[in-house]
Scaffold this motif. Structure first.
Motif, mmCIF file in Angstrom:
data_model
loop_
_atom_site.group_PDB
_atom_site.id
_atom_site.type_symbol
_atom_site.label_atom_id
_atom_site.label_comp_id
_atom_site.label_asym_id
_atom_site.label_seq_id
_atom_site.Cartn_x
_atom_site.Cartn_y
_atom_site.Cartn_z
ATOM 1 N N GLN A 83 50.521 0.374 89.383
ATOM 2 C CA GLN A 83 50.355 -0.940 88.766
ATOM 3 C C GLN A 83 50.605 -0.888 87.264
ATOM 4 N N GLU A 84 50.143 0.193 86.634
ATOM 5 C CA GLU A 84 50.367 0.340 85.196
ATOM 6 C C GLU A 84 51.847 0.512 84.889
ATOM 7 N N ALA A 115 56.647 -2.075 82.658
ATOM 8 C CA ALA A 115 58.025 -2.564 82.829
ATOM 9 C C ALA A 115 58.089 -4.069 82.664
ATOM 10 N N ALA A 116 57.111 -4.778 83.214
ATOM 11 C CA ALA A 116 57.075 -6.237 83.099
ATOM 12 C C ALA A 116 56.916 -6.653 81.642
ATOM 13 N N LEU A 117 56.096 -5.931 80.896
ATOM 14 C CA LEU A 117 55.920 -6.233 79.474
ATOM 15 C C LEU A 117 57.232 -6.090 78.729
ATOM 16 N N GLU A 118 57.971 -5.039 79.029
ATOM 17 C CA GLU A 118 59.259 -4.805 78.376
ATOM 18 C C GLU A 118 60.233 -5.951 78.678
ATOM 19 N N VAL A 119 60.286 -6.372 79.919
ATOM 20 C CA VAL A 119 61.236 -7.421 80.314
ATOM 21 C C VAL A 119 60.789 -8.789 79.810
ATOM 22 N N ILE A 126 62.346 -10.422 88.947
ATOM 23 C CA ILE A 126 61.670 -9.305 89.607
ATOM 24 C C ILE A 126 62.619 -8.111 89.721
ATOM 25 N N ASP A 127 63.901 -8.367 89.978
ATOM 26 C CA ASP A 127 64.877 -7.279 90.070
ATOM 27 C C ASP A 127 64.944 -6.486 88.760
ATOM 28 N N LYS A 131 56.375 -12.906 90.409
ATOM 29 C CA LYS A 131 56.586 -12.724 88.975
ATOM 30 C C LYS A 131 55.424 -13.326 88.198
ATOM 31 N N GLU A 132 54.912 -14.438 88.698
ATOM 32 C CA GLU A 132 53.788 -15.108 88.042
ATOM 33 C C GLU A 132 52.551 -14.211 88.000
ATOM 34 N N ALA A 133 52.318 -13.453 89.072
ATOM 35 C CA ALA A 133 51.146 -12.586 89.131
ATOM 36 C C ALA A 133 51.228 -11.489 88.073
ATOM 37 N N MET A 134 52.412 -10.917 87.888
ATOM 38 C CA MET A 134 52.585 -9.895 86.865
ATOM 39 C C MET A 134 52.385 -10.479 85.470
#
Length: 214
Positions: free
Chosen positions: A20-21, A26-30, A41-42, A62-65
């Motif tokens: 999860q971390e 990765a989500a923070l970077e994008v 998400i891709d 994507k919303e959950a992240m």
């Protein structure tokens, strides 16, 4: 056997937390570079180095992240304001708040840009937080500032606009860091820009707010 199963369960939970971390990093970077609407998400799966189905096992949307990142960000981002102490010396409290905000701009620039992107897009994912817990916190600390003004420890000012101004001037050094470094130029000590900013902003705010001692 029970001990072995318990150990296996604990190990699986730790692995899940680590995954999860990785995903949230990765989500923070994008998100911080592309904004919520521009992120996919891709893209997040590619940066995380895992397959899309594997990523969706941990975060279904994507919303959950994005919400997980925003919840974490707001908890950390508002901690310096929560620490504003009514019984403290106003000059020291404001100086400390300025310094802590600049430290966060220096240490967490992606988080600052994530928040800025969310606001620029109309805050579709955190409007409830802005109108609820954030407003409540700002109103509470505005009363602290008003009490300092009433006691003659600060010059008269609008407390909420003072807080807005501190946010704007400190977060500028994260959200517009490329511009700051470009304008300072290669010949200037850019590594000192946050300390130089702290000294300047202390004088700017405290010089205009704290009454001079006769």
């Amino acid at each position: 056997m029970a001990i072995a199963r318990a150990a296996k369960t604990q190990r699986r939970t730790r692995i899940q937390e680590e995954k999860q971390e990785v995903i949230l990093e990765a989500a923070l970077e994008v998100f911080s570079s592309r904004g919520f609407l521009g992120a996919t998400i891709d893209q997040i799966a590619e940066v995380a180095g895992m397959s899309k189905p594997n990523l969706l096992y941990y975060f279904r949307t994507k919303e959950a992240m994005h919400r997980a990142l925003m919840d974490r960000l707001l908890t950390n981002w508002l901690e310096p304001l929560r620490a504003f102490d009514a019984v403290g010396d106003p000059a020291e409290e404001i100086r400390g708040y300025l310094r802590r905000k600049l430290e966060m701009a220096r240490d967490f620039p992606r988080e600052s840009r994530l928040f800025a992107n969310e606001i620029l897009q109309g805050a579709p994912n955190i409007e409830d937080v802005l109108k609820g817990p954030l407003k409540t916190l700002v109103d509470e600390k505005a009363e602290v500032i008003r009490s300092w003004i009433a006691a003659g420890k600060l010059r008269d000012c609008d407390p909420r606009h003072l807080i807005f101004s501190i946010w704007a001037t400190t977060q500028h050094y994260a959200d517009f860091d490329v511009q700051v470094r470009a304008v300072l130029g290669s010949g200037s000590p850019c590594d000192n820009r946050f300390e130089e900013a702290a000294v300047f902003l202390e004088e700017l705010f405290l010089g205009s707010l704290v009454p001079k001692t006769p």
